[in-house]
Write an enzyme that holds these catalytic residues in place. Sequence first.
Site, short mmCIF file in Angstrom:
data_model
loop_
_atom_site.label_atom_id
_atom_site.label_comp_id
_atom_site.label_asym_id
_atom_site.label_seq_id
_atom_site.Cartn_x
_atom_site.Cartn_y
_atom_site.Cartn_z
N ARG A 1 3.30 -10.09 61.76
CA ARG A 1 4.45 -10.95 61.49
C ARG A 1 5.65 -10.19 60.93
NH1 ARG A 1 0.18 -13.70 61.86
NH2 ARG A 1 -0.63 -11.93 60.74
N THR A 2 5.41 -9.39 59.90
CA THR A 2 6.54 -8.72 59.26
C THR A 2 7.20 -7.75 60.23
OG1 THR A 2 5.31 -8.91 57.21
CG2 THR A 2 7.24 -7.50 57.17
N LYS B 1 0.31 15.66 58.48
CA LYS B 1 0.33 17.11 58.17
C LYS B 1 0.65 17.38 56.71
CE LYS B 1 2.36 18.07 62.74
NZ LYS B 1 3.60 18.55 63.37
N ARG C 1 7.21 -0.31 55.25
CA ARG C 1 5.93 -0.85 54.75
C ARG C 1 5.02 0.34 54.46
NH1 ARG C 1 2.00 -5.67 56.59
NH2 ARG C 1 3.72 -6.76 55.64
N HIS D 1 5.93 -7.85 47.91
CA HIS D 1 6.29 -8.14 49.30
C HIS D 1 7.48 -9.10 49.21
CE1 HIS D 1 6.15 -8.64 53.49
NE2 HIS D 1 4.88 -8.90 53.68
C1 NCD Z 1 0.59 -9.99 54.08
C2 NCD Z 1 0.73 -8.56 53.58
O1 NCD Z 1 0.88 -7.63 54.37
O2 NCD Z 1 0.72 -8.42 52.37
N1 NCD Z 1 0.90 -10.16 55.42
C3 NCD Z 1 2.19 -10.43 55.79
O3 NCD Z 1 3.06 -9.63 55.63
N2 NCD Z 1 2.45 -11.64 56.30
C4 NCD Z 1 -0.68 -10.63 53.71
C5 NCD Z 1 -1.96 -9.98 54.09
O4 NCD Z 1 -2.00 -8.95 54.75
O5 NCD Z 1 -2.99 -10.55 53.70
#
Ligand code: NCD
Length: 322
Positions: A63-64, A93, A116, A144
């Site tokens: 999703r993100t 590396k 991320r 997040h």
């Molecule tokens: C979440 C995350 O990556 O923290 N996912 C997301 O971005 N929607 C939740 C998860 O991975 O459980």
Amino acid sequence: MTKFNHSFAKKDFISVNQFSYKDELDKIFTVADKMKKSILKKQIRNDLKKFCITQLFYQPSTRTFTSFLAASCHLGALTIPIHGMQAYSSAVKGESLPDTIRTVEQTTACDLIILRHPDDNSSQVAADYARVPVINAGSGTREHPTQAVLDLYTIKQYFKKLKNLNIVMLGDLKYGRTVKSLAKLLALYQPSVKISFVSPKQLVMPREEIEYLQSKKIKINETNELNQVLSQADVLYVTRIQKEWFEKEGKMNLYNSLRGAYNINLKTLSQAKKKMIVMHPLPRVGEIAYEVDNDSRAAYFNQMRNGLYIRMALLRLILRKG
Ligand code: NCD
């Protein structure tokens, strides 16, 4: 970390702690509403036509990743989305994050970096070395922030006002980062929001977050039993047990004993208010039965669509006037 102080222009977005006022969120929501309108009307937007946005993902994401990518494309930016950094970049590396960030800034000539990464301080480190703004798309187990904004937008969409709401957060509160960011953001709305944390005792919300929320005078309650709080809930925010962190810490026996600890199904929902909503940042791995998907209380598909609108709004606000 720079506070927004009503302006997002050219700022990094590292943590929900950068917000000090509710109307800063309203500003994002107003732009997100406009973005929603243009997406629904299939209008082509060129807000970020001359901009280049680079995404670096060191952890899995559906999703993100896709919503940031789509947000950038829908705004007309040149978009460079890179997944699998942990496997395919020179990090393998031994290249440091500061060097990778400086490299990517040079090689992609980008105006903004979306990151991320599994380390808690990764976005701050990236921001310290990047000349362009950095957006945290999930760091470690604690933050997040863009997810928290879209979660709040979703709650507002259903309840109109963020007032007198009883929010239950269920699941892996120890390793889950979305619940921590959302709870901290909700602290801006005290005293009219109450949060109940429900988890197995091994997965309780860390004391640091609890102390932060107490210092902000938000009403909180902790329990291991969903039954104790479900009937009063306006929002049930479900999370998955975060297998990857158990793996990293060599605690797979514990994971196996906790997986499947809770399962939200129609029977569970029969004890809940008719107007309650069920949220989940997703992915789900058994916490919410598929039969819930068609219940009017299931909000998680709208929630993920809101990710597109909120991320469009954030990109626009950070790169233009904002
Ligand atoms: C979440 C995350 O990556 O923290 N996912 C997301 O971005 N929607 C939740 C998860 O991975 O459980």
